[in-house]
Design a protein around this motif. Sequence first.
Motif, PDB file in Angstrom:
ATOM      1  N   ARG A   1     -12.513  -4.908  11.139  1.00  0.00           N
ATOM      2  CA  ARG A   1     -13.009  -6.488  11.868  1.00  0.00           C
ATOM      3  C   ARG A   1     -11.725  -7.423  12.394  1.00  0.00           C
ATOM      4  N   THR A   2     -10.983  -7.048  11.548  1.00  0.00           N
ATOM      5  CA  THR A   2     -10.270  -8.476  11.908  1.00  0.00           C
ATOM      6  C   THR A   2      -8.449  -6.810  12.613  1.00  0.00           C
ATOM      7  N   GLY A   3      -9.056  -6.052  13.087  1.00  0.00           N
ATOM      8  CA  GLY A   3      -7.718  -5.377  13.386  1.00  0.00           C
ATOM      9  C   GLY A   3      -6.597  -4.255  12.666  1.00  0.00           C
ATOM     10  N   GLY A   4      -7.074  -4.497  10.764  1.00  0.00           N
ATOM     11  CA  GLY A   4      -6.468  -3.160  10.014  1.00  0.00           C
ATOM     12  C   GLY A   4      -5.138  -4.327   9.302  1.00  0.00           C
ATOM     13  N   ALA A   5      -4.408  -2.923   9.133  1.00  0.00           N
ATOM     14  CA  ALA A   5      -3.278  -3.539   8.201  1.00  0.00           C
ATOM     15  C   ALA A   5      -1.587  -2.650   9.069  1.00  0.00           C
ATOM     16  N   THR A   6      -0.598  -3.371   9.341  1.00  0.00           N
ATOM     17  CA  THR A   6       0.463  -2.730  10.019  1.00  0.00           C
ATOM     18  C   THR A   6       1.533  -3.225   8.423  1.00  0.00           C
ATOM     19  N   ASP A   7       2.707  -2.319   9.722  1.00  0.00           N
ATOM     20  CA  ASP A   7       3.444  -1.880   8.306  1.00  0.00           C
ATOM     21  C   ASP A   7       4.519  -3.293   9.244  1.00  0.00           C
ATOM     22  N   ARG A   8       5.965  -3.708   8.616  1.00  0.00           N
ATOM     23  CA  ARG A   8       7.558  -4.613   9.170  1.00  0.00           C
ATOM     24  C   ARG A   8       7.054  -3.753  10.817  1.00  0.00           C
ATOM     25  N   SER A   9       6.976  -3.576  11.750  1.00  0.00           N
ATOM     26  CA  SER A   9       7.566  -2.648  12.635  1.00  0.00           C
ATOM     27  C   SER A   9       6.805  -2.656  13.321  1.00  0.00           C
ATOM     28  N   GLY A  10       5.149  -3.294  12.674  1.00  0.00           N
ATOM     29  CA  GLY A  10       3.931  -3.656  13.589  1.00  0.00           C
ATOM     30  C   GLY A  10       3.202  -1.490  13.748  1.00  0.00           C
ATOM     31  N   LYS A  11       3.783  -1.059  12.724  1.00  0.00           N
ATOM     32  CA  LYS A  11       2.814   0.105  12.617  1.00  0.00           C
ATOM     33  C   LYS A  11       1.200   0.464  12.217  1.00  0.00           C
TER      34      LYS A  11
ATOM     35  N   VAL B   1      -1.199   0.870   9.198  1.00  0.00           N
ATOM     36  CA  VAL B   1      -0.998   1.884   8.463  1.00  0.00           C
ATOM     37  C   VAL B   1      -2.266   1.168   7.979  1.00  0.00           C
ATOM     38  N   ASP B   2      -2.740   2.953   7.427  1.00  0.00           N
ATOM     39  CA  ASP B   2      -4.015   3.229   7.020  1.00  0.00           C
ATOM     40  C   ASP B   2      -5.204   3.215   5.910  1.00  0.00           C
ATOM     41  N   ILE B   3      -5.283   2.258   4.986  1.00  0.00           N
ATOM     42  CA  ILE B   3      -5.758   2.106   3.281  1.00  0.00           C
ATOM     43  C   ILE B   3      -7.459   2.776   3.542  1.00  0.00           C
TER      44      ILE B   3
ATOM     45  N   TYR C   1       0.818  -1.051   0.418  1.00  0.00           N
ATOM     46  CA  TYR C   1      -0.468   0.389   0.038  1.00  0.00           C
ATOM     47  C   TYR C   1       0.767   1.126   0.067  1.00  0.00           C
ATOM     48  N   ASN C   2       0.971   2.177  -0.838  1.00  0.00           N
ATOM     49  CA  ASN C   2       1.130   2.931  -1.333  1.00  0.00           C
ATOM     50  C   ASN C   2       2.432   3.537  -0.876  1.00  0.00           C
TER      51      ASN C   2
ATOM     52  N   VAL D   1       2.235  -4.886   3.836  1.00  0.00           N
ATOM     53  CA  VAL D   1       1.372  -4.717   4.603  1.00  0.00           C
ATOM     54  C   VAL D   1       1.311  -5.693   5.757  1.00  0.00           C
ATOM     55  N   ASN D   2       1.587  -6.493   7.185  1.00  0.00           N
ATOM     56  CA  ASN D   2       0.547  -7.198   6.902  1.00  0.00           C
ATOM     57  C   ASN D   2      -0.853  -7.099   7.243  1.00  0.00           C
ATOM     58  N   LEU D   3      -1.485  -8.166   6.757  1.00  0.00           N
ATOM     59  CA  LEU D   3      -2.593  -8.734   7.196  1.00  0.00           C
ATOM     60  C   LEU D   3      -3.388  -9.636   7.931  1.00  0.00           C
ATOM     61  N   HIS D   4      -4.131  -9.804   8.763  1.00  0.00           N
ATOM     62  CA  HIS D   4      -4.812 -10.849   8.994  1.00  0.00           C
ATOM     63  C   HIS D   4      -5.498 -11.620   7.894  1.00  0.00           C
ATOM     64  N   VAL D   5      -5.337 -13.340   8.212  1.00  0.00           N
ATOM     65  CA  VAL D   5      -5.513 -14.322   7.604  1.00  0.00           C
ATOM     66  C   VAL D   5      -6.657 -13.924   6.804  1.00  0.00           C
ATOM     67  N   ASP D   6      -7.770 -13.488   7.448  1.00  0.00           N
ATOM     68  CA  ASP D   6      -8.762 -13.370   6.475  1.00  0.00           C
ATOM     69  C   ASP D   6      -9.236 -12.345   5.985  1.00  0.00           C
ATOM     70  N   ALA D   7      -8.475 -11.529   5.737  1.00  0.00           N
ATOM     71  CA  ALA D   7      -7.956 -10.290   4.841  1.00  0.00           C
ATOM     72  C   ALA D   7      -7.167 -10.701   4.422  1.00  0.00           C
TER      73      ALA D   7
END
Length: 912
Positions: free
Chosen positions: A350-360, A362-364, A303-304, A308-314
């Motif tokens: 619903r699944t907690g959104g997305a994060t970058d490698r550092s766990g921060k 990321v608003d998609i 993303y941009n 990004v890391n995603l929950h398995v459902d996302a």
Amino acid sequence: MSSDSSDDDMPLARTNGHLSASTVSKAEDKAMDSRAKPKPAPVSIRNGPVGDASPHTNGNGKRKSRSSINRVSYRDESDSEDGRLAKRQKKVVPDDSDDEVLSKRKGKLPPAASETAMAEDSDDDMPLNAKLASKRKAIEKNAEKDAKAIRASESKAKKPTPKKAIKDDSDSDVPLAGAKGKKRLSNGVNGKGKANGVKPEDSDSDAPIRKKVKTAASTAAAKTKTKGKAEKSTPAKKAPAKKAKKEVSEEPSKSEDDEEAEYRWWDAPKKEDDSVKWKTLEHNGVLFPPAYEPLPKSVKLVYNGTPVNLHVDAEEVAGFFGSMLNSTHNVENPTFQKNFFADFKEILNRTGGATDRSGKKVDIKEFAKLDFQAIFDYYYAKNEAKKARPAAEKKAEKAERDKVETPYMYCKWDGRKEKVGNFRVEPPGLFRGRGEHPKTGKVKKRVLPEQITINIGKDAKVPPPPDGHKWKAIQHDNKATWLAMWQENINGSYKYVMLGATSAVKGQSDFKKFEKARELKKHIARIRKDYTADLKAESMADRQRATAVYLIDKFALRAGNEKDTENEAETVGCCSLKYEHVTLQEPNTVIFDFLGKDSIRFYDEVTVDRQVFKNLRVFKKAPKKEGDDIFDRLNTTQLNKHLSSYMPGLTAKVFRTYNASYTMSNLLRDLKVSDATTAEKIKLYNDCNREVAILCNHKRTVGAGHEAQMEKLGDRIKGLKYQKWRNKMMLLDLDPKQKKKKGASFFELDPDLDEAWILEHQNFLVEEQRTKIQKKFEKDNEKRQQDKEKPMPDKELKERLRVADDLAKKFKKENKSKKVEAEGRGPTVEKVDGNIKKIEERIRTLELQAADRDGNKEVALGTSKINYIDPRLTVVFSKKFGVPIEKFFSKTLREKFNWAIKSVEDDDNWEF
């Protein structure tokens, strides 16, 4: 004829628009005789000009609701063209043009024009539609004659016959066992010792039930009373009072399969209670799709520019989109993108959104910033690796898959083994829809056992759900033909697991459909006479109904059902036509332009009776405007109610089946095929099929590979022409005097061939030879490896490849000398001359195939052949003119239409 409905019967929603007057005065009717051209609705106001490459959308106008109510239907939808549930996922195909990151592609719209592509007119001055219209009057006269003949025959049959001694079996309901003239045998047993086509001794040994239970249906023999009235079937042996619970075995043994006799239901007596579909039913439920396999940690959605890391459902939902980047028609569609992104965002939230490698976090926020390329590359590579596996590995995987699927493939229906059609639950994915569907791109959720209702016999063992789950409900409805059902989340429609197309249930449904269309032959003349009279009726409702029946009958328009335009594509039929869908041109030309079933564009310019033209002018009279209904005092329920007064079960849909089959019957009957070759007969049949398909508006998108296929077919024809020329050169090599005998022109090179093409073709033939040799070498080595033998060395391959090298040298020599040495064992002038004639025949066959394929590129022959043309017409044509049925029906269709093939196998003169 009086109107079926009063103004009070009209749907309330209709009153929101401009409603036609309840009656048509004589003065108004007379005024419409004026040839002064009213200002018509512009042609293609919504769909764009014909031939436009832009997407054919339906504009912003929304259809007014007709107060339709969605209800759950449990009835058998076997007549539907959309009966199949689970569809195979398309294979991922590389496309160099789609390697670009999706977010970087701008300004592209989905190529929806191809979805609604119109068939171009042929090279003739008159298009096929017009040609068919010119034949229609003769066909309708034939229909009137047939109706009179049928009525005369029936009235004659009703006359009382003198009483005389009648044998016990003379009036039995059991039909003839075989060809005409064979006597019926007592107890309903035919000449082969079968009761209704089933061997009595084998009727209870059907697999795959481990514990056999004899039922009344499987052991009954038809008996008759002495006074000619058929007696109800009685069981030869009563079933035990308490039935043990039964279980469907995984696979019947070969011996059990061989013993199982064919169930000839078309020869069986008709059931008194047709609503009861089965007495006993056993099956193993449904097969669920495999669980989702997460992506490797190295493969991320970007993303941009940030992975990004995603929950398995996302992640699974992102994979749905990423795996189909090559399907530009879908993924570049703004509606598809919008719906996908909305659902994707909901799952992200619903699944907690997305994060970058550092766990921060990321608003998609923007779809355009998403890059799915890494996901696509992963799935594409995985697919290619799967295709490249050794044959042995593929075979082992298929065997394992078959082992898993086998228990679900068959059910036990009244003691007979029947194939289940769609036993697989649809996998999750992105909804595509047909045409311009407003919900395309939405996420199809995974179906869980808790959503599924199982329909099964009371005494049968209920299939266990997957561990940790339970079924929504278990029911024992023997008036339903489905085995399992659930509600999908996109449109809220119900999906059913039904028996396969080859089953007796489906066959009986098809048979009834075509027999109902045949029954319409008796009434069609009266129906046409009545609606022609009602075209001038004073009642507006009667006049609209008559005009609608005219259009349905003459131009095979679908009746048109109510739609929820918020959730479904705005497609229309005859009864739901709007002001803007019909353009009138004096003196009697009507232009239809609307989106029909599956959002396929229906565009046709037709000539109608003057009274019909006048009526349409009345129905469009001011103050009506765009968005208003033309047939505002008619709906499909009222129309079908009126039609059923002529014949039980008659609906507008039956007209399409009748007109398609009756038209095909007349076209085939008028063919002159006595001196035609098999290839010519096939093309003549397909030409008739094409005319019927155009009549029914069965169009399809021109395949992306059509041009390449035609080019390949053209190269094959040119290759044969080159081969023919080489054989002619061999004639001169064997006997130079042939040049004088046959003439110099006989030996000239075909104008389609030039030197550059010949060189290219020669290279192709050499490389083709090399490829064949290499594949054969690899296959031989693979077999040796399986047999634990030492593989052949590369030296052997080089030795084999000398054949290709020799061929290249041979071509080089021929190009230089302009001579071709005779080939083969003991070549003679007669042999080579015979080869030339064989090649010429092959060229003619391929040229016919090419013309046929090009003519069918925008016409869906299959839809009319499978759903609207009585298959017995094809069978009779095949038998009468000595064309193998395999040329018209694939193996699947031969199984589906087994009843048609067998029921007329001894009657070459059968007519629709």
